[in-house]
Design a protein around this motif. Structure first.
Motif, PDB file in Angstrom:
ATOM      1  N   ASP A  69       0.836  -1.193   0.000  1.00 37.22           N
ATOM      2  CA  ASP A  69       0.000   0.000   0.000  1.00 37.22           C
ATOM      3  C   ASP A  69       0.876   1.250   0.000  1.00 37.22           C
ATOM      4  OD1 ASP A  69      -2.372   1.532   0.194  1.00 37.22           O
ATOM      5  OD2 ASP A  69      -2.083   1.715   2.352  1.00 37.22           O
ATOM      6  N   LYS A  70       0.292   2.352  -0.465  1.00 35.07           N
ATOM      7  CA  LYS A  70       1.046   3.606  -0.537  1.00 35.07           C
ATOM      8  C   LYS A  70       1.202   4.265   0.829  1.00 35.07           C
ATOM      9  CE  LYS A  70      -3.130   6.275  -1.615  1.00 35.07           C
ATOM     10  NZ  LYS A  70      -3.759   7.183  -2.605  1.00 35.07           N
ATOM     11  N   THR A 111       4.263   3.971  -9.369  1.00 34.08           N
ATOM     12  CA  THR A 111       3.058   3.146  -9.488  1.00 34.08           C
ATOM     13  C   THR A 111       1.838   4.044  -9.613  1.00 34.08           C
ATOM     14  OG1 THR A 111       4.175   1.617  -7.953  1.00 34.08           O
ATOM     15  CG2 THR A 111       1.876   1.128  -8.511  1.00 34.08           C
ATOM     16  N   PRO A 112       1.542   4.565 -10.809  1.00 34.89           N
ATOM     17  CA  PRO A 112       0.437   5.520 -10.987  1.00 34.89           C
ATOM     18  C   PRO A 112      -0.917   4.980 -10.550  1.00 34.89           C
ATOM     19  CG  PRO A 112       1.861   5.518 -12.920  1.00 34.89           C
ATOM     20  CD  PRO A 112       2.307   4.382 -12.057  1.00 34.89           C
ATOM     21  N   VAL A 113      -1.103   3.658 -10.561  1.00 37.27           N
ATOM     22  CA  VAL A 113      -2.401   3.114 -10.163  1.00 37.27           C
ATOM     23  C   VAL A 113      -2.718   3.431  -8.709  1.00 37.27           C
ATOM     24  CG1 VAL A 113      -1.532   0.846  -9.438  1.00 37.27           C
ATOM     25  CG2 VAL A 113      -3.871   1.061 -10.314  1.00 37.27           C
ATOM     26  N   LEU A 114      -1.677   3.656  -7.890  1.00 40.39           N
ATOM     27  CA  LEU A 114      -1.882   3.988  -6.481  1.00 40.39           C
ATOM     28  C   LEU A 114      -2.241   5.455  -6.269  1.00 40.39           C
ATOM     29  CD1 LEU A 114       1.080   2.038  -4.793  1.00 40.39           C
ATOM     30  CD2 LEU A 114      -1.329   1.366  -4.892  1.00 40.39           C
ATOM     31  N   TRP A 115      -2.120   6.275  -7.303  1.00 41.82           N
ATOM     32  CA  TRP A 115      -2.382   7.701  -7.136  1.00 41.82           C
ATOM     33  C   TRP A 115      -3.868   7.999  -6.990  1.00 41.82           C
ATOM     34  CZ3 TRP A 115       1.135   9.893 -11.628  1.00 41.82           C
ATOM     35  CH2 TRP A 115       2.473   9.517 -11.369  1.00 41.82           C
ATOM     36  N   GLN A 116      -4.723   7.135  -7.548  1.00 40.29           N
ATOM     37  CA  GLN A 116      -6.174   7.306  -7.478  1.00 40.29           C
ATOM     38  C   GLN A 116      -6.623   8.643  -8.092  1.00 40.29           C
ATOM     39  OE1 GLN A 116      -6.067   6.239  -3.047  1.00 40.29           O
ATOM     40  NE2 GLN A 116      -8.009   5.317  -3.648  1.00 40.29           N
ATOM     41  N   GLU A 123     -10.882  11.370 -13.222  1.00 46.31           N
ATOM     42  CA  GLU A 123     -10.939  11.401 -14.682  1.00 46.31           C
ATOM     43  C   GLU A 123     -10.406  12.721 -15.228  1.00 46.31           C
ATOM     44  OE1 GLU A 123     -14.218  10.812 -18.298  1.00 46.31           O
ATOM     45  OE2 GLU A 123     -14.810  10.612 -16.198  1.00 46.31           O
ATOM     46  N   THR A 160      -3.777  14.007 -14.737  1.00 44.20           N
ATOM     47  CA  THR A 160      -2.562  13.278 -15.115  1.00 44.20           C
ATOM     48  C   THR A 160      -1.437  13.447 -14.101  1.00 44.20           C
ATOM     49  OG1 THR A 160      -1.805  15.173 -16.435  1.00 44.20           O
ATOM     50  CG2 THR A 160      -3.090  13.471 -17.582  1.00 44.20           C
ATOM     51  N   ARG A 198      -0.384  14.272  -9.753  1.00 42.60           N
ATOM     52  CA  ARG A 198      -0.846  14.418  -8.369  1.00 42.60           C
ATOM     53  C   ARG A 198      -0.747  15.861  -7.897  1.00 42.60           C
ATOM     54  NH1 ARG A 198       2.830  10.617  -5.038  1.00 42.60           N
ATOM     55  NH2 ARG A 198       4.287  11.125  -6.711  1.00 42.60           N
TER      56      ARG A 198
END
Length: 453
Positions: free
Chosen positions: A146-147, A311-316, A319, A322, A324
């Motif tokens: 986890d982040k 790990t961009p998927v952890l940035w949440q 829509e 691009t 954080r």
């Protein structure tokens, strides 16, 4: 012998300074260059728990040494806490009564619960994605790193180790942290002003619904806030009477604070300033080995941050977003901050009374600073620590304003305001208790708390 002379000629100081320099260089190389994010992820998964065990054990060891040296002071207070102890008990009870015990930020808190369970069961850092119950044995199949920093989940896993796994343990831990936080608030506020100032800071925070929300949830915000104030108290103890044990405890506390929330590593900078001021105050360079290795102890934080960045998927992200952090988020976040701090309705968990008194305190502080600049008399240790960490909290607040999801009037992200409210409460206490006027300012400020609440 001047401090500069000690730096250049002392036979004991020079080797320790050299080791500190080597530790810093090695920390930068290992943390940011030599180890890839993928390798760092594996090292954190397998070794992160044992890193926390060693770090926490060292912190407890030095805490016992420092506490033993001051045992006459704190034992006397524990034996006869008096009406101050009663006031703190009432404030804690009100904080815990003000909201229901339940998960508030659902995804975050369930992830923390799952991470705490996995650390308890396997002594590895990971969050369970999929698991099976085989003949009564809960067997995790898939996990991910986890982040979120893992000091809070480490403490939660220790509680599981001692009492058995219970979902309620997270709520028990946060309740205990709330009691510790209010006690530390009183102590620091008293040292900054006087007894009335400490109690006013406690009253302002306890009457803020946001504190009750986080004291009765399963999140890590109460832990981060308590660690921030604890490190401030340790900095004050060190700056008052610099010695190796207090310095070691302060540095270890700073590393633990960095593992409490993503952005809490920013408070390493105020700690570094306090360390240097302590050297100057002592007229000597104090370098216990815990301080020498502090840069290396921060390497796992650097690794974790790099894993998150890779790990961009952890940035949440939402829509269309691009990044954080961006200047594009600043305007709406500032609007949200204003709405939060000065909301007069029941929709947000803020305290406009705390905000008004706190901003009055900041304005008063600016006037005092301008007057101080003319003569520059010595600044008391409590004021120095408050200013150093206040600058850190301000930097934290500014950084958050550039984050994609940090509108403080969003009920999910209002918790990001907690460090700022702590500083506002201390500023309010200093303002009220140090005003020289014929008006009964203290009585008026205290009377406003139950009226607001």
């Amino acid at each position: 012998m001047t401090l500069f002379h000690r730096l250049t000629t002392d036979a004991t100081t020079r080797p320790r300074l050299l080791w500190l320099g080597l530790s810093s260089v090695a920390a930068i190389a290992i943390g940011f260059v030599l180890v890839s994010p993928k390798t760092a992820e594996g090292l954190i998964r397998l070794g992160g728990y044992y890193y926390m065990v060693g770090l926490f054990a060292a912190f407890v060891y030095y805490a016992r040494r420092v506490a033993r040296a001051r045992s006459a002071v704190w034992l006397a207070w524990l034996r006869a806490p008096g009406w101050v102890g009663l006031a703190l008990l009432v404030a804690t009870a009100f904080t815990l009564w003000s909201d229901t015990y339940q998960h508030k930020i659902l995804f975050d808190e369930y992830v923390l619960q799952a991470t705490g369970f996995h650390m308890h069961a396997t002594k590895e850092v990971g969050t369970v994605i999929r698991a099976y119950s085989l003949d009564g044995t809960w067997l995790p199949i898939d996990t991910f790193l986890d982040k979120r920093p893992y000091f809070f989940t480490f403490l939660l896993s220790l509680l599981h180790d001692l009492t058995g796994y219970r979902i309620a343990n997270a709520f028990i831990l946060n309740s205990a942290l709330a009691a510790a936080f209010l006690a530390l608030t009183y102590w620091f506020g008293r040292e900054l002003t006087d007894r009335a100032g400490g109690l006013l800071a406690v009253a302002l925070l306890a009457s803020m619904p946001l504190l009750g929300q986080n004291a009765t949830c399963a999140g890590m915000e109460m832990h981060n806030l308590t660690m921030l104030l604890l490190v401030m108290c340790l900095a004050l103890l060190y700056l008052r009477a610099p010695d190796p044990d207090r310095l070691a405890l302060l540095c270890l506390g700073a590393v633990l604070l960095a593992q409490s929330r993503y952005e809490s590593a920013i408070y390493v900078l105020p700690v570094a300033v306090i360390v240097l001021l302590g050297w100057w105050r002592a007229g000597a360079v104090l370098l216990p080995w815990a301080t020498v290795v502090t840069p290396m102890l921060l390497v796992p934080y650097a690794w974790h941050n790099r894993v998150l960045s890779a790990t961009p998927v952890l940035w949440q992200l939402q829509e269309g977003q691009t990044s954080r952090f961006s200047v594009a988020y600043l305007r709406t976040n500032l609007e949200g901050a204003f709405h939060f701090f000065f909301n007069f309705g029941p929709t947000l968990a803020n305290s406009w009374y705390l905000s008004v008194l706190g901003l009055a305190g900041l304005a008063w502080l600016a006037v005092v600073a301008a007057r101080w600049w003319r003569t520059r008399p010595p600044v008391a240790p409590a004021q120095t620590v408050a200013l150093a960490f206040g600058a850190g909290v301000a930097g934290n607040f500014v950084m958050v304003q550039f984050y994609y999801w940090s509108r403080l009037d969003d009920t999910v992200t209002s918790r990001f305001a907690l460090p700022a409210t702590l500083m506002l409460s201390l500023a309010a206490a200093a303002f009220v208790c140090r005003m020289r006027t014929t008006w009964p300012v203290r009585q008026i400020a205290f009377a406003g708390v139950p009226v607001y609440a």
